[in-house]
Design a protein around this motif. Structure first.
Motif, PDB file in Angstrom:
ATOM      1  N   SER A  50       0.815  -1.218   0.000  1.00 13.41           N
ATOM      2  CA  SER A  50       0.000   0.000   0.000  1.00 13.41           C
ATOM      3  C   SER A  50       0.845   1.263   0.000  1.00 13.41           C
ATOM      4  N   LEU A  51       2.039   1.185   0.589  1.00 14.19           N
ATOM      5  CA  LEU A  51       2.910   2.358   0.650  1.00 14.19           C
ATOM      6  C   LEU A  51       3.763   2.529  -0.595  1.00 14.19           C
ATOM      7  N   ILE A  52       4.142   1.419  -1.220  1.00 14.49           N
ATOM      8  CA  ILE A  52       5.134   1.482  -2.293  1.00 14.49           C
ATOM      9  C   ILE A  52       4.524   1.679  -3.670  1.00 14.49           C
ATOM     10  N   VAL A  53       3.232   1.355  -3.824  1.00 16.37           N
ATOM     11  CA  VAL A  53       2.616   1.405  -5.154  1.00 16.37           C
ATOM     12  C   VAL A  53       2.376   2.833  -5.630  1.00 16.37           C
ATOM     13  N   ALA A  54       2.303   3.795  -4.706  1.00 15.72           N
ATOM     14  CA  ALA A  54       2.020   5.181  -5.100  1.00 15.72           C
ATOM     15  C   ALA A  54       3.081   5.697  -6.071  1.00 15.72           C
ATOM     16  N   ILE A  55       2.633   6.538  -7.017  1.00 11.83           N
ATOM     17  CA  ILE A  55       3.551   7.107  -8.008  1.00 11.83           C
ATOM     18  C   ILE A  55       4.554   8.015  -7.311  1.00 11.83           C
ATOM     19  N   GLY A  56       5.820   7.811  -7.601  1.00 11.29           N
ATOM     20  CA  GLY A  56       6.865   8.625  -7.008  1.00 11.29           C
ATOM     21  C   GLY A  56       8.102   8.634  -7.875  1.00 11.29           C
ATOM     22  N   ALA A  57       9.123   9.356  -7.419  1.00 12.44           N
ATOM     23  CA  ALA A  57      10.350   9.492  -8.201  1.00 12.44           C
ATOM     24  C   ALA A  57      11.016   8.142  -8.430  1.00 12.44           C
ATOM     25  N   GLN A  58      11.072   7.333  -7.392  1.00  9.30           N
ATOM     26  CA  GLN A  58      11.730   6.032  -7.491  1.00  9.30           C
ATOM     27  C   GLN A  58      10.996   5.113  -8.473  1.00  9.30           C
ATOM     28  N   ASN A  59       9.678   5.058  -8.359  1.00 16.29           N
ATOM     29  CA  ASN A  59       8.892   4.197  -9.245  1.00 16.29           C
ATOM     30  C   ASN A  59       9.002   4.634 -10.706  1.00 16.29           C
ATOM     31  N   LEU A  60       8.995   5.931 -10.936  1.00 15.87           N
ATOM     32  CA  LEU A  60       9.107   6.425 -12.306  1.00 15.87           C
ATOM     33  C   LEU A  60      10.478   6.094 -12.901  1.00 15.87           C
ATOM     34  N   PHE A  61      11.505   6.151 -12.074  1.00 16.22           N
ATOM     35  CA  PHE A  61      12.845   5.817 -12.564  1.00 16.22           C
ATOM     36  C   PHE A  61      12.926   4.340 -12.934  1.00 16.22           C
ATOM     37  N   VAL A  62      12.379   3.478 -12.084  1.00 14.05           N
ATOM     38  CA  VAL A  62      12.358   2.045 -12.390  1.00 14.05           C
ATOM     39  C   VAL A  62      11.560   1.784 -13.659  1.00 14.05           C
ATOM     40  N   LEU A  63      10.433   2.468 -13.802  1.00 13.76           N
ATOM     41  CA  LEU A  63       9.598   2.308 -14.998  1.00 13.76           C
ATOM     42  C   LEU A  63      10.368   2.711 -16.255  1.00 13.76           C
ATOM     43  N   ARG A  64      11.059   3.833 -16.183  1.00 17.54           N
ATOM     44  CA  ARG A  64      11.814   4.312 -17.343  1.00 17.54           C
ATOM     45  C   ARG A  64      12.937   3.347 -17.712  1.00 17.54           C
ATOM     46  N   GLN A  65      13.640   2.859 -16.705  1.00 18.59           N
ATOM     47  CA  GLN A  65      14.723   1.920 -16.983  1.00 18.59           C
ATOM     48  C   GLN A  65      14.184   0.608 -17.542  1.00 18.59           C
ATOM     49  N   GLY A  66      13.008   0.212 -17.075  1.00 14.06           N
ATOM     50  CA  GLY A  66      12.401  -1.005 -17.596  1.00 14.06           C
ATOM     51  C   GLY A  66      12.027  -0.874 -19.053  1.00 14.06           C
ATOM     52  N   ILE A  67      11.463   0.264 -19.411  1.00 13.80           N
ATOM     53  CA  ILE A  67      11.080   0.497 -20.809  1.00 13.80           C
ATOM     54  C   ILE A  67      12.318   0.549 -21.692  1.00 13.80           C
ATOM     55  N   ARG A  68      13.389   1.135 -21.183  1.00 18.58           N
ATOM     56  CA  ARG A  68      14.632   1.225 -21.948  1.00 18.58           C
ATOM     57  C   ARG A  68      15.411  -0.092 -21.951  1.00 18.58           C
ATOM     58  N   ARG A  69      15.060  -0.999 -21.023  1.00 21.58           N
ATOM     59  CA  ARG A  69      15.788  -2.262 -20.870  1.00 21.58           C
ATOM     60  C   ARG A  69      17.277  -2.003 -20.627  1.00 21.58           C
ATOM     61  N   GLU A  70      17.522  -1.090 -19.698  1.00 20.74           N
ATOM     62  CA  GLU A  70      18.881  -0.634 -19.456  1.00 20.74           C
ATOM     63  C   GLU A  70      19.241  -0.782 -17.982  1.00 20.74           C
ATOM     64  N   HIS A  71      20.215  -1.648 -17.684  1.00 29.69           N
ATOM     65  CA  HIS A  71      20.705  -1.869 -16.317  1.00 29.69           C
ATOM     66  C   HIS A  71      19.558  -2.158 -15.349  1.00 29.69           C
ATOM     67  N   LEU A  72      18.551  -2.867 -15.826  1.00 27.88           N
ATOM     68  CA  LEU A  72      17.324  -3.043 -15.051  1.00 27.88           C
ATOM     69  C   LEU A  72      17.551  -3.887 -13.802  1.00 27.88           C
ATOM     70  N   LEU A  73      18.304  -4.972 -13.932  1.00 24.57           N
ATOM     71  CA  LEU A  73      18.540  -5.834 -12.775  1.00 24.57           C
ATOM     72  C   LEU A  73      19.229  -5.070 -11.656  1.00 24.57           C
ATOM     73  N   ALA A  74      20.199  -4.239 -12.005  1.00 28.10           N
ATOM     74  CA  ALA A  74      20.905  -3.446 -10.996  1.00 28.10           C
ATOM     75  C   ALA A  74      19.968  -2.452 -10.320  1.00 28.10           C
ATOM     76  N   VAL A  75      19.086  -1.831 -11.102  1.00 22.97           N
ATOM     77  CA  VAL A  75      18.149  -0.850 -10.555  1.00 22.97           C
ATOM     78  C   VAL A  75      17.174  -1.518  -9.592  1.00 22.97           C
ATOM     79  N   VAL A  76      16.604  -2.649  -9.996  1.00 24.48           N
ATOM     80  CA  VAL A  76      15.670  -3.370  -9.128  1.00 24.48           C
ATOM     81  C   VAL A  76      16.367  -3.809  -7.850  1.00 24.48           C
ATOM     82  N   ALA A  77      17.594  -4.294  -7.968  1.00 22.04           N
ATOM     83  CA  ALA A  77      18.348  -4.749  -6.797  1.00 22.04           C
ATOM     84  C   ALA A  77      18.619  -3.598  -5.835  1.00 22.04           C
ATOM     85  N   VAL A  78      19.028  -2.445  -6.366  1.00 27.28           N
ATOM     86  CA  VAL A  78      19.318  -1.289  -5.520  1.00 27.28           C
ATOM     87  C   VAL A  78      18.064  -0.846  -4.775  1.00 27.28           C
ATOM     88  N   CYS A  79      16.944  -0.764  -5.474  1.00 23.33           N
ATOM     89  CA  CYS A  79      15.695  -0.319  -4.848  1.00 23.33           C
ATOM     90  C   CYS A  79      15.228  -1.301  -3.771  1.00 23.33           C
TER      91      CYS A  79
END
Length: 219
Positions: free
Chosen positions: A14-43
């Motif tokens: 319930s706390l993490i699903v809200a739109i925020g800076a972190q979620n948008l960054f993960v979304l952008r990296q996912g769409i770009r398919r760029e360093h995604l595993l590292a981004v998910v791991a860091v978050c």
């Protein structure tokens, strides 16, 4: 222990699903398919560390030094404004893009000889991506309020089950970031155009500015 774990899982989502800076960054990296595993791991790892700190009682210590949250708030606002300006620049002047040659049949921008030229955002290095992800996570005061203070406070009501509560919240974080990042990869086919990237960067810029403003306005 199971009720505490499920409670942590539910509150974590319930706390993490809200739109925020972190979620948008993960979304952008996912769409770009760029360093995604590292981004998910860091978050996910960052959230886990913050959740465990909250459950261990560090939130009570931080309440004794309120000036620290003020420093983080202004530093986070400054970083978000800078990141928002970069996104706005990409949206208004996508001059940092690279040209990608595609020899397959495509309706976009055919050139002489039948070769297609598609404009894509320039790739960033792994180091730059990880540092940006860390900054968006650790310079965001909302992360501390949600994980260290709120989750830590609720976990304390579960007594001996507080660590099971923490595990549930950590699982929610890992599942969410994995689903958001790797799920976003499937959006690439619809967003793989210069116009779509400009719209996405425009949305990112607006959200970053809004979050930065919310950090510095009186509460």
């Amino acid at each position: 222990m199971l009720p505490s774990l499920l409670a942590g899982l539910g509150l974590g989502f319930s706390l993490i699903v809200a739109i925020g800076a972190q979620n948008l960054f993960v979304l952008r990296q996912g769409i770009r398919r760029e360093h995604l595993l590292a981004v998910v791991a860091v978050c996910a790892l960052s959230d886990a560390v913050l959740i465990l700190l909250g459950v261990s009682g560090v939130g009570l210590v931080l309440q004794a030094v309120p000036w620290l949250i003020v420093v983080v708030r202004w530093a986070g606002a400054g970083f978000l404004v800078g990141y928002g300006l970069l996104a706005a620049r990409r949206a208004l002047r996508p001059s940092g893009a690279t040209l990608h040659l595609d020899t397959s049949t495509s309706p976009s921008a055919p050139t002489a000889g039948g070769t297609t030229i598609q404009t894509r955002p320039a790739r960033t290095t792994l180091t730059a991506t990880v540092l940006t992800c860390l900054a968006l996570t650790w310079l965001n005061p909302h992360v501390y309020l949600d994980t260290v203070f709120l989750l830590g406070s609720v976990a304390s009501t579960h007594g001996d089950g507080r660590w099971a509560f923490a595990v549930g919240a950590c699982i929610a974080s890992l599942v969410w970031f994995s689903a958001l990042g790797f799920g976003a990869r499937f959006l690439g086919r619809w967003l793989d155009t210069p116009r779509a990237w400009r719209v996405l960067d425009g949305i990112i810029a607006v959200v970053m500015f809004a979050i930065a403003l919310s950090l510095v306005l009186p509460h």
